[in-house]
Motif scaffolding. Structure first.
Motif, PDB file in Angstrom:
ATOM      1  N   ALA A 133      12.584   5.106 -57.323  1.00  0.00           N
ATOM      2  CA  ALA A 133      11.926   5.748 -58.459  1.00  0.00           C
ATOM      3  C   ALA A 133      12.625   5.428 -59.775  1.00  0.00           C
ATOM      4  N   SER A 134      13.950   5.503 -59.782  1.00  0.00           N
ATOM      5  CA  SER A 134      14.680   5.231 -61.029  1.00  0.00           C
ATOM      6  C   SER A 134      14.580   3.764 -61.425  1.00  0.00           C
ATOM      7  N   ASN A 135      14.564   2.863 -60.428  1.00  0.00           N
ATOM      8  CA  ASN A 135      14.360   1.450 -60.737  1.00  0.00           C
ATOM      9  C   ASN A 135      13.006   1.219 -61.396  1.00  0.00           C
ATOM     10  N   GLY A 136      12.000   1.955 -60.923  1.00  0.00           N
ATOM     11  CA  GLY A 136      10.676   1.816 -61.518  1.00  0.00           C
ATOM     12  C   GLY A 136      10.664   2.191 -62.986  1.00  0.00           C
ATOM     13  N   ILE A 137      11.302   3.319 -63.328  1.00  0.00           N
ATOM     14  CA  ILE A 137      11.376   3.737 -64.727  1.00  0.00           C
ATOM     15  C   ILE A 137      12.174   2.720 -65.541  1.00  0.00           C
ATOM     16  N   GLU A 138      13.321   2.311 -65.036  1.00  0.00           N
ATOM     17  CA  GLU A 138      14.176   1.382 -65.779  1.00  0.00           C
ATOM     18  C   GLU A 138      13.463   0.068 -66.069  1.00  0.00           C
ATOM     19  N   CYS A 139      12.861  -0.518 -65.057  1.00  0.00           N
ATOM     20  CA  CYS A 139      12.211  -1.826 -65.235  1.00  0.00           C
ATOM     21  C   CYS A 139      11.013  -1.733 -66.168  1.00  0.00           C
ATOM     22  N   ALA A 140      10.231  -0.653 -66.044  1.00  0.00           N
ATOM     23  CA  ALA A 140       9.071  -0.482 -66.925  1.00  0.00           C
ATOM     24  C   ALA A 140       9.514  -0.246 -68.370  1.00  0.00           C
ATOM     25  N   GLN A 141      10.560   0.550 -68.566  1.00  0.00           N
ATOM     26  CA  GLN A 141      11.032   0.805 -69.926  1.00  0.00           C
ATOM     27  C   GLN A 141      11.607  -0.454 -70.571  1.00  0.00           C
ATOM     28  N   LEU A 142      12.341  -1.247 -69.805  1.00  0.00           N
ATOM     29  CA  LEU A 142      12.888  -2.488 -70.357  1.00  0.00           C
ATOM     30  C   LEU A 142      11.779  -3.472 -70.707  1.00  0.00           C
ATOM     31  N   ALA A 143      10.768  -3.562 -69.850  1.00  0.00           N
ATOM     32  CA  ALA A 143       9.641  -4.458 -70.144  1.00  0.00           C
ATOM     33  C   ALA A 143       8.884  -3.982 -71.376  1.00  0.00           C
ATOM     34  N   ARG A 144       8.806  -2.663 -71.548  1.00  0.00           N
ATOM     35  CA  ARG A 144       8.154  -2.116 -72.736  1.00  0.00           C
ATOM     36  C   ARG A 144       8.888  -2.542 -74.006  1.00  0.00           C
ATOM     37  N   LEU A 145      10.176  -2.802 -73.885  1.00  0.00           N
ATOM     38  CA  LEU A 145      10.981  -3.297 -75.008  1.00  0.00           C
ATOM     39  C   LEU A 145      10.960  -4.824 -75.097  1.00  0.00           C
ATOM     40  N   ASP A 146      10.078  -5.444 -74.291  1.00  0.00           N
ATOM     41  CA  ASP A 146       9.883  -6.902 -74.271  1.00  0.00           C
ATOM     42  C   ASP A 146      11.081  -7.655 -73.711  1.00  0.00           C
ATOM     43  N   MET A 147      11.822  -7.034 -72.817  1.00  0.00           N
ATOM     44  CA  MET A 147      12.832  -7.777 -72.072  1.00  0.00           C
ATOM     45  C   MET A 147      12.113  -8.735 -71.135  1.00  0.00           C
ATOM     46  N   THR A 148      12.600  -9.941 -71.048  1.00  0.00           N
ATOM     47  CA  THR A 148      11.902 -10.969 -70.273  1.00  0.00           C
ATOM     48  C   THR A 148      12.487 -11.103 -68.871  1.00  0.00           C
ATOM     49  N   SER A 149      11.725 -11.761 -68.021  1.00  0.00           N
ATOM     50  CA  SER A 149      12.142 -12.025 -66.645  1.00  0.00           C
ATOM     51  C   SER A 149      11.465 -13.304 -66.198  1.00  0.00           C
ATOM     52  N   CYS A 150      11.780 -13.753 -64.980  1.00  0.00           N
ATOM     53  CA  CYS A 150      11.102 -14.935 -64.446  1.00  0.00           C
ATOM     54  C   CYS A 150       9.619 -14.638 -64.251  1.00  0.00           C
TER      55      CYS A 150
END
Length: 437
Positions: free
Chosen positions: A205-222
């Motif tokens: 659950a916490s990973n879900g919040i963290e990853c979604a919040q970072l993506a909302r800040l336009d953090m990139t990934s593969c």
């Protein structure tokens, strides 16, 4: 279309297009999750994680089971672990894990943060849970057998989608969020039997919040952290490759979420088919004292999980075919967590009955089936069988889940289920108030 693209497109599906039956089941899952979480508020892992969260600080926007508001990521961690502390939450056997404890804490934390409606939160859960099931199906039982806890691994992707949907991520942001989740998702079965097992649900659950919040800040990934080269599937189960058929099996007007199963007895899910079979026999007049022998067949994998011949503690009773067979026919309340005391493991009547029980592995049976022969002292025999895959009518399932909540929480359990018909008019923050108590 690549699997990852299917997931991203599905994550943006309008709420109105989600099957009504799946959304109704998601509402049941929400209330069952609330009951499990409230029942677990005084468990040791709950107290430890609330203490951990209290030292972290941050913006307190999201409710926690039995405690104050916390930042969304911390609230998701706490609520995931607390709601799995009693191991009494739902199970999806294709996903090979528990859906609600990984996905609902993320959905609630995000929904409270943005002041979403309960209906929007439930839709986000429905979509996120479906994604978790599809990824769990791709990873397969072999991923689980390697030692990974799919509640935490596949579940983290579902939590990411649920949170990302509520945060309004674009398709590219959702792709990034899933990529970030691929490098973050974790959880091992070696933690079973310790506080690490419910912690795994909180991690999802916490990973879900963290990853979604970072993506909302336009953090990139593969581009494809899930299925791409050296992505999550290839590295965590290289023998299982994704297939278009995995996505298509739930297409149309029915979602795989609708195969979700609920624990109606406070013990290992591998015991539930046997318990239901014996309850049916009991309804026809079979009694504890009638039985001279009971030979039961189950899928062989359960023999390594819940066939403790002589349990020493209340916890071990929850993993004992022989003890639960006697308890069921005797009329013990198998749906109440406080039934499973250490004193129960020393019960002489159950110990004597256990000697009459023989458990046999049968690989023609699924994980959801149990079949047995009851031999009575008169010499007469009777078959007993049950298949948990058989769907229950919604009204029957609702009644059983209401009874479960009341067995766990008394009046509070009844109060939780009293909001079922009002969920569409409620706000997520109102749900949060039920969480905190």
């Amino acid at each position: 279309m690549p699997f990852i693209d299917d997931l991203i497109a599905f994550s943006a599906q309008p709420s109105a297009d989600l099957p009504t039956s799946a959304v109704q089941l998601a509402k049941f899952s929400l209330l069952d999750w609330l009951a499990c979480g409230r029942a677990g508020v005084e468990e040791p892992v709950a107290r430890k994680l609330r203490a951990f969260g209290a030292g972290e600080g941050g913006v307190q926007t999201a409710s926690t089971f039995g405690g104050p508001k916390m930042p969304p990521r911390m609230a998701a961690l706490i609520n995931g672990a607390v709601s799995h502390a009693l191991d009494y939450d739902d199970t999806h056997f294709s996903h090979v894990g528990h859906l609600s404890v990984g996905v609902f804490p993320a959905a609630l934390a995000a929904a409270e943060e943005i002041d979403a409606s309960a209906a929007e939160m439930i839709a986000a859960f429905t979509v996120g849970a479906e994604v978790a099931i599809r990824i769990g199906t791709v990873l397969g039982v072999s991923h689980y057998n390697l030692g990974f806890h799919q509640t935490a691994t596949a579940g983290a992707f579902g939590a990411t989608v649920a949170a990302g949907r509520l945060y309004g991520l674009t398709q590219e942001q959702m792709r990034a969020a899933l990529g970030l989740c691929a490098t973050r998702a974790s959880g091992l079965k070696s933690q079973f039997g310790t506080m690490g097992k419910p912690y795994n649900a909180g991690i999802a659950a916490s990973n879900g919040i963290e990853c979604a919040q970072l993506a909302r800040l336009d953090m990139t990934s593969c581009d494809d952290g899930l299925m791409g080269p050296q992505g999550f599937v290839e590295t965590h189960n290289p023998d299982t490759l994704p297939s278009k058929a995995v996505w298509d099996q739930g297409s149309g007007n029915r979602l795989l979420l609708e195969d979700n199963k609920y624990k109606l007895h406070a013990c290992c899910h591998g015991l539930h088919a046997m318990i239901e079979a014996l309850l049916l026999a009991k309804d026809t007049g079979v009694t504890f004292d009638d039985v001279a022998e009971f030979v039961m067949r189950t899928n062989p994998r359960w023999l390594k999980v819940c066939d403790i011949k002589q349990p020493r503690t209340g916890l071990e009773v929850k993993f004992s075919y022989a003890w639960l067979a006697g308890m069921t026919l005797r009329g013990d309340v198998t749906g109440a967590p406080d039934t499973y005391t250490d004193a129960l493991a020393l019960d002489p009547a159950l110990a004597a009955f256990a000697k009459k029980v023989t458990v046999v592995g049968d690989d023609t049976l699924t994980d959801l089936q149990a079949e047995g022969i009851l031999t009575f002292k008169s010499g007469e025999t009777r078959e007993a069988s049950f298949d948990l895959a058989a769907p229950l009518p919604m009204e029957t399932l609702e009644g059983k889940l209401r009874s479960k909540a009341q067995a766990c929480l008394g009046q509070e359990g009844a109060d939780i289920w009293s909001i079922l018909d009002q969920l569409d008019q409620m706000n997520a923050r109102e749900i949060g108030r039920l969480v905190s108590g």
